[in-house]
Design an enzyme around this catalytic site. Structure first.
Site, PDB file in Angstrom:
ATOM      1  N   GLY A   1       0.708  -1.121  -0.025  1.00  0.00           N
ATOM      2  CA  GLY A   1       0.020  -0.060   0.100  1.00  0.00           C
ATOM      3  C   GLY A   1       0.808   1.312  -0.054  1.00  0.00           C
ATOM      4  O   GLY A   1       0.632   2.175  -0.877  1.00  0.00           O
ATOM      5  N   LEU A   2       1.781   1.496   1.121  1.00  0.00           N
ATOM      6  CA  LEU A   2       2.722   2.470   0.939  1.00  0.00           C
ATOM      7  C   LEU A   2       3.773   2.439  -0.176  1.00  0.00           C
ATOM      8  O   LEU A   2       4.074   3.470  -0.753  1.00  0.00           O
ATOM      9  CB  LEU A   2       3.338   2.586   2.370  1.00  0.00           C
ATOM     10  CG  LEU A   2       2.273   2.681   3.578  1.00  0.00           C
ATOM     11  CD1 LEU A   2       3.081   3.208   4.974  1.00  0.00           C
ATOM     12  CD2 LEU A   2       1.360   3.971   3.294  1.00  0.00           C
TER      13      LEU A   2
ATOM     14  N   ALA B   1       5.910  -9.656  -4.197  1.00  0.00           N
ATOM     15  CA  ALA B   1       4.573  -9.546  -4.848  1.00  0.00           C
ATOM     16  C   ALA B   1       4.971  -8.902  -6.253  1.00  0.00           C
ATOM     17  O   ALA B   1       5.779  -7.905  -6.276  1.00  0.00           O
ATOM     18  CB  ALA B   1       3.708  -9.037  -3.895  1.00  0.00           C
TER      19      ALA B   1
ATOM     20  N   LEU C   1      12.973 -11.050   1.245  1.00  0.00           N
ATOM     21  CA  LEU C   1      13.790 -10.625   2.487  1.00  0.00           C
ATOM     22  C   LEU C   1      14.704 -11.593   3.157  1.00  0.00           C
ATOM     23  O   LEU C   1      15.727 -11.387   3.628  1.00  0.00           O
ATOM     24  CB  LEU C   1      13.041  -9.511   3.256  1.00  0.00           C
ATOM     25  CG  LEU C   1      12.278  -8.493   2.869  1.00  0.00           C
ATOM     26  CD1 LEU C   1      11.194  -8.011   3.638  1.00  0.00           C
ATOM     27  CD2 LEU C   1      13.302  -7.296   2.678  1.00  0.00           C
TER      28      LEU C   1
ATOM     29  N   SER D   1       3.110  -6.645   7.540  1.00  0.00           N
ATOM     30  CA  SER D   1       2.512  -5.396   8.194  1.00  0.00           C
ATOM     31  C   SER D   1       1.493  -5.460   9.007  1.00  0.00           C
ATOM     32  O   SER D   1       0.886  -4.269   9.592  1.00  0.00           O
ATOM     33  CB  SER D   1       2.166  -4.458   6.807  1.00  0.00           C
ATOM     34  OG  SER D   1       1.271  -5.161   6.204  1.00  0.00           O
TER      35      SER D   1
ATOM     36  N   TYR E   1       4.183  -8.969  15.803  1.00  0.00           N
ATOM     37  CA  TYR E   1       4.483  -7.902  14.752  1.00  0.00           C
ATOM     38  C   TYR E   1       5.503  -6.797  15.247  1.00  0.00           C
ATOM     39  O   TYR E   1       6.362  -6.324  15.051  1.00  0.00           O
ATOM     40  CB  TYR E   1       3.163  -7.268  14.164  1.00  0.00           C
ATOM     41  CG  TYR E   1       3.260  -6.198  13.391  1.00  0.00           C
ATOM     42  CD1 TYR E   1       4.003  -6.118  12.170  1.00  0.00           C
ATOM     43  CD2 TYR E   1       2.592  -4.764  13.640  1.00  0.00           C
ATOM     44  CE1 TYR E   1       4.152  -5.026  11.360  1.00  0.00           C
ATOM     45  CE2 TYR E   1       2.821  -3.881  12.822  1.00  0.00           C
ATOM     46  CZ  TYR E   1       3.493  -3.995  11.875  1.00  0.00           C
ATOM     47  OH  TYR E   1       3.685  -2.829  10.988  1.00  0.00           O
TER      48      TYR E   1
ATOM     49  N   SER F   1      -0.661   5.602  11.299  1.00  0.00           N
ATOM     50  CA  SER F   1      -1.825   4.782  10.378  1.00  0.00           C
ATOM     51  C   SER F   1      -1.929   5.714   9.011  1.00  0.00           C
ATOM     52  O   SER F   1      -2.229   6.634   9.082  1.00  0.00           O
ATOM     53  CB  SER F   1      -3.123   4.798  11.040  1.00  0.00           C
ATOM     54  OG  SER F   1      -3.226   4.365  12.186  1.00  0.00           O
ATOM     55  N   SER F   2      -1.138   5.310   8.030  1.00  0.00           N
ATOM     56  CA  SER F   2      -1.048   6.114   6.983  1.00  0.00           C
ATOM     57  C   SER F   2      -2.232   5.404   5.786  1.00  0.00           C
ATOM     58  O   SER F   2      -1.911   4.362   5.350  1.00  0.00           O
ATOM     59  CB  SER F   2       0.371   5.916   6.382  1.00  0.00           C
ATOM     60  OG  SER F   2       0.706   6.748   5.448  1.00  0.00           O
TER      61      SER F   2
ATOM     62  N   ARG G   1      -9.529   6.252  16.963  1.00  0.00           N
ATOM     63  CA  ARG G   1      -8.035   6.163  17.299  1.00  0.00           C
ATOM     64  C   ARG G   1      -7.150   6.690  16.265  1.00  0.00           C
ATOM     65  O   ARG G   1      -6.273   7.309  16.607  1.00  0.00           O
ATOM     66  CB  ARG G   1      -7.716   4.469  17.288  1.00  0.00           C
ATOM     67  CG  ARG G   1      -6.352   4.093  17.349  1.00  0.00           C
ATOM     68  CD  ARG G   1      -6.110   2.675  17.537  1.00  0.00           C
ATOM     69  NE  ARG G   1      -4.801   2.471  17.343  1.00  0.00           N
ATOM     70  CZ  ARG G   1      -3.973   2.267  16.019  1.00  0.00           C
ATOM     71  NH1 ARG G   1      -4.594   2.192  15.019  1.00  0.00           N
ATOM     72  NH2 ARG G   1      -2.615   2.064  16.230  1.00  0.00           N
TER      73      ARG G   1
HETATM   74  P1  NAI Z   1       1.944  -3.976   3.008  1.00  0.00           P
HETATM   75  O1  NAI Z   1       1.576  -5.096   3.818  1.00  0.00           O
HETATM   76  O2  NAI Z   1       0.858  -3.403   2.083  1.00  0.00           O
HETATM   77  O3  NAI Z   1       3.137  -3.841   2.220  1.00  0.00           O
HETATM   78  C1  NAI Z   1       4.367  -4.456   2.648  1.00  0.00           C
HETATM   79  C2  NAI Z   1       5.152  -5.318   1.514  1.00  0.00           C
HETATM   80  O4  NAI Z   1       6.045  -6.155   1.988  1.00  0.00           O
HETATM   81  C3  NAI Z   1       4.150  -6.181   0.507  1.00  0.00           C
HETATM   82  O5  NAI Z   1       4.072  -5.809  -0.812  1.00  0.00           O
HETATM   83  C4  NAI Z   1       4.535  -7.687   0.657  1.00  0.00           C
HETATM   84  O6  NAI Z   1       4.453  -8.342  -0.385  1.00  0.00           O
HETATM   85  C5  NAI Z   1       6.222  -7.382   0.932  1.00  0.00           C
HETATM   86  N1  NAI Z   1       6.670  -8.278   1.762  1.00  0.00           N
HETATM   87  C6  NAI Z   1       6.065  -9.182   2.949  1.00  0.00           C
HETATM   88  N2  NAI Z   1       6.948 -10.136   3.299  1.00  0.00           N
HETATM   89  C7  NAI Z   1       7.977 -10.092   2.290  1.00  0.00           C
HETATM   90  C8  NAI Z   1       9.155 -11.050   2.413  1.00  0.00           C
HETATM   91  N3  NAI Z   1       9.335 -11.728   2.939  1.00  0.00           N
HETATM   92  N4  NAI Z   1      10.038 -10.514   1.374  1.00  0.00           N
HETATM   93  C9  NAI Z   1       9.738  -9.385   0.648  1.00  0.00           C
HETATM   94  N5  NAI Z   1       8.932  -8.619   0.474  1.00  0.00           N
HETATM   95  C10 NAI Z   1       7.849  -8.931   1.526  1.00  0.00           C
HETATM   96  O7  NAI Z   1       2.239  -2.621   4.011  1.00  0.00           O
HETATM   97  P2  NAI Z   1       2.050  -1.165   3.904  1.00  0.00           P
HETATM   98  O8  NAI Z   1       0.845  -0.616   4.705  1.00  0.00           O
HETATM   99  O9  NAI Z   1       2.353  -0.815   2.627  1.00  0.00           O
HETATM  100  O10 NAI Z   1       3.231  -0.744   4.875  1.00  0.00           O
HETATM  101  C11 NAI Z   1       4.458  -0.732   4.773  1.00  0.00           C
HETATM  102  C12 NAI Z   1       5.458  -0.704   5.930  1.00  0.00           C
HETATM  103  O11 NAI Z   1       5.272   0.113   6.633  1.00  0.00           O
HETATM  104  C13 NAI Z   1       5.404  -2.050   6.375  1.00  0.00           C
HETATM  105  O12 NAI Z   1       6.732  -2.571   6.778  1.00  0.00           O
HETATM  106  C14 NAI Z   1       4.539  -1.729   7.840  1.00  0.00           C
HETATM  107  O13 NAI Z   1       5.082  -2.590   8.789  1.00  0.00           O
HETATM  108  C15 NAI Z   1       4.915  -0.475   7.931  1.00  0.00           C
HETATM  109  N6  NAI Z   1       3.788   0.367   8.612  1.00  0.00           N
HETATM  110  C16 NAI Z   1       2.647   0.532   8.075  1.00  0.00           C
HETATM  111  C17 NAI Z   1       1.682   1.311   8.325  1.00  0.00           C
HETATM  112  C18 NAI Z   1       0.591   1.977   7.643  1.00  0.00           C
HETATM  113  O14 NAI Z   1      -0.265   2.426   8.112  1.00  0.00           O
HETATM  114  N7  NAI Z   1       0.407   1.592   6.307  1.00  0.00           N
HETATM  115  C19 NAI Z   1       1.813   1.778   9.955  1.00  0.00           C
HETATM  116  C20 NAI Z   1       2.988   1.294  10.417  1.00  0.00           C
HETATM  117  C21 NAI Z   1       3.956   0.587  10.002  1.00  0.00           C
HETATM  118  C1  15L Z   2       0.597  -0.845  11.364  1.00  0.00           C
HETATM  119  O1  15L Z   2       1.676  -0.960  11.742  1.00  0.00           O
HETATM  120  C2  15L Z   2       0.119  -1.563  10.255  1.00  0.00           C
HETATM  121  O2  15L Z   2       1.160  -1.875   9.196  1.00  0.00           O
HETATM  122  C3  15L Z   2      -1.095  -1.135   9.479  1.00  0.00           C
HETATM  123  O3  15L Z   2      -1.787  -1.987   8.848  1.00  0.00           O
HETATM  124  C4  15L Z   2      -1.834  -0.296  10.355  1.00  0.00           C
HETATM  125  O4  15L Z   2      -3.016  -0.955  11.151  1.00  0.00           O
HETATM  126  C5  15L Z   2      -1.403   0.687  11.359  1.00  0.00           C
HETATM  127  O5  15L Z   2      -0.124   0.010  12.061  1.00  0.00           O
HETATM  128  C6  15L Z   2      -2.220   1.265  12.441  1.00  0.00           C
HETATM  129  O6  15L Z   2      -1.691   1.065  13.851  1.00  0.00           O
HETATM  130  O7  15L Z   2      -3.162   1.828  12.277  1.00  0.00           O
END
Ligand code: NAI
Ligand code: 15L
Length: 275
Positions: free
Chosen positions: A22-23, A44, A62, A85, A146, A175-176, A184
């Site tokens: 997503g990000l 992916a 990874l 994530s 996590y 939360s992005s 929240r």
């Molecule tokens: P997402 O789940 O949409 O994207 C994560 C990506 O990592 C996915 O495309 C997935 O295929 C890839 N991935 C997962 N396992 C893998 C592996 N073993 N090897 C290679 N790639 C792998 O998550 P999102 O929302 O885009 O978040 C991006 C990052 O930001 C994540 O690390 C997440 O923990 C962190 N984050 C996001 C938040 C949010 O609000 N979206 C909040 C806090 C942290």
């Molecule tokens: C995260 O760390 C997650 O990646 C995201 O999916 C959201 O749930 C976010 O925190 C949150 O706390 O809203």
């Protein structure tokens, strides 16, 4: 997308992991302005799947140390979004977020990469209550596997700064999303434009060592104190405030007996798949 680039910064080659997520999809077009070549990686498929001008696509898991070593070749800086994530069983978290972090930093060390922006999470601190304010020095209180893996990731970043001089900004993202979804998120929301501002600040600040910053917009309600990250120069310009009335109307009653209402981590504090 910001109207004008947030800085004159331009890396020869910048790596974006998690580019299919997503990000990652949001940052992919935004980061092109800050580098000559944007290397994109994920397990992916990317959307769109083909490389645009100035992009390179390198699929990589990874947890594959050899592949990660190749992935970091010729890379000056990394925006590391890749990994699990959400709260999941331990095995995939161990592979992507624990082994993956060590693989990333070992590859960075051997390939000479100097700076990493690590997408950490508010869930490192999820068991603090919503009436407490935390800063970069507050002891971690992860709310599940996590959050625990992200706390480990921050320790990896600290160790590689102390031992090897690789700089990291660990961004405890709130939360992005396009807009705050619930009560929240009025406190945790980070707009996509502010996400770009924050990542670019983390990439361009002259000296960061290992810095920790909470990634939110300029929301009136907040549990986060970023005074220890002032050197990064991050100035959020968006706010959850314009969404407040709509969100409160949608969710007028809160159950104060519910751990998800009381704690910063929200529902993550009670979502804990085992195994
Ligand atoms: P997402 O789940 O949409 O994207 C994560 C990506 O990592 C996915 O495309 C997935 O295929 C890839 N991935 C997962 N396992 C893998 C592996 N073993 N090897 C290679 N790639 C792998 O998550 P999102 O929302 O885009 O978040 C991006 C990052 O930001 C994540 O690390 C997440 O923990 C962190 N984050 C996001 C938040 C949010 O609000 N979206 C909040 C806090 C942290
Ligand atoms: C995260 O760390 C997650 O990646 C995201 O999916 C959201 O749930 C976010 O925190 C949150 O706390 O809203």
């Amino acid at each position: 997308m910001l109207d004008t680039p947030a800085t004159a910064l331009r890396f020869p080659r910048l790596l974006l992991t998690g580019a299919a997520g997503g990000l990652g999809r949001e940052l992919r077009p935004r980061l092109q302005r800050y580098c000559e070549i944007l290397r994109l990686s994920d397990v992916a498929p990317l959307v769109p799947p083909q490389a645009a001008s100035g992009e390179e696509i390198r699929p990589c898991a990874l947890e594959d140390a050899d592949a990660m070593m190749q992935l970091l070749e010729g890379v000056q800086a990394v925006v590391h979004l890749g990994g699990v994530s959400t709260e999941q069983p331990w095995a995939p978290i161990l592979a992507a977020n624990v082994m993956g972090m060590v693989n990333l930093y070992e590859a960075a060390r051997k390939q000479g990469t100097r700076r990493i922006v690590f997408a950490s999470s508010n869930h490192v601190m999820g068991f603090y209550r919503q009436d407490e304010v935390v800063d970069a020095l507050s002891p971690p209180r992860p709310d599940g596997f996590y959050g625990l893996s992200k706390a480990f990731g921050e320790d990896v970043a600290q160790m590689y700064w102390d031992r090897w001089g690789i700089e990291t900004v660990s961004v405890r993202i709130g939360s992005s999303y396009p807009e705050p979804k619930d009560r929240r998120m009025l406190s945790t929301w980070l707009s996509y434009d502010d996400l770009e501002r924050l990542v670019v600040a983390a990439l361009s600040a002259p000296v960061v060592g290992h810095s920790i910053i909470y990634g939110t917009s300029d929301n009136s309600s907040s549990w986060y104190d970023n005074r220890l990250a002032r050197h990064l120069g991050y100035r959020p310009r968006d706010s959850s405030d314009p969404y407040r009335a709509t969100v409160e109307a949608r969710q007028p009653h809160l159950d104060l007996q519910d751990p998800a209402t009381l704690h910063q981590g929200g529902a993550f504090v009670k979502t804990a798949p085992q195994g």
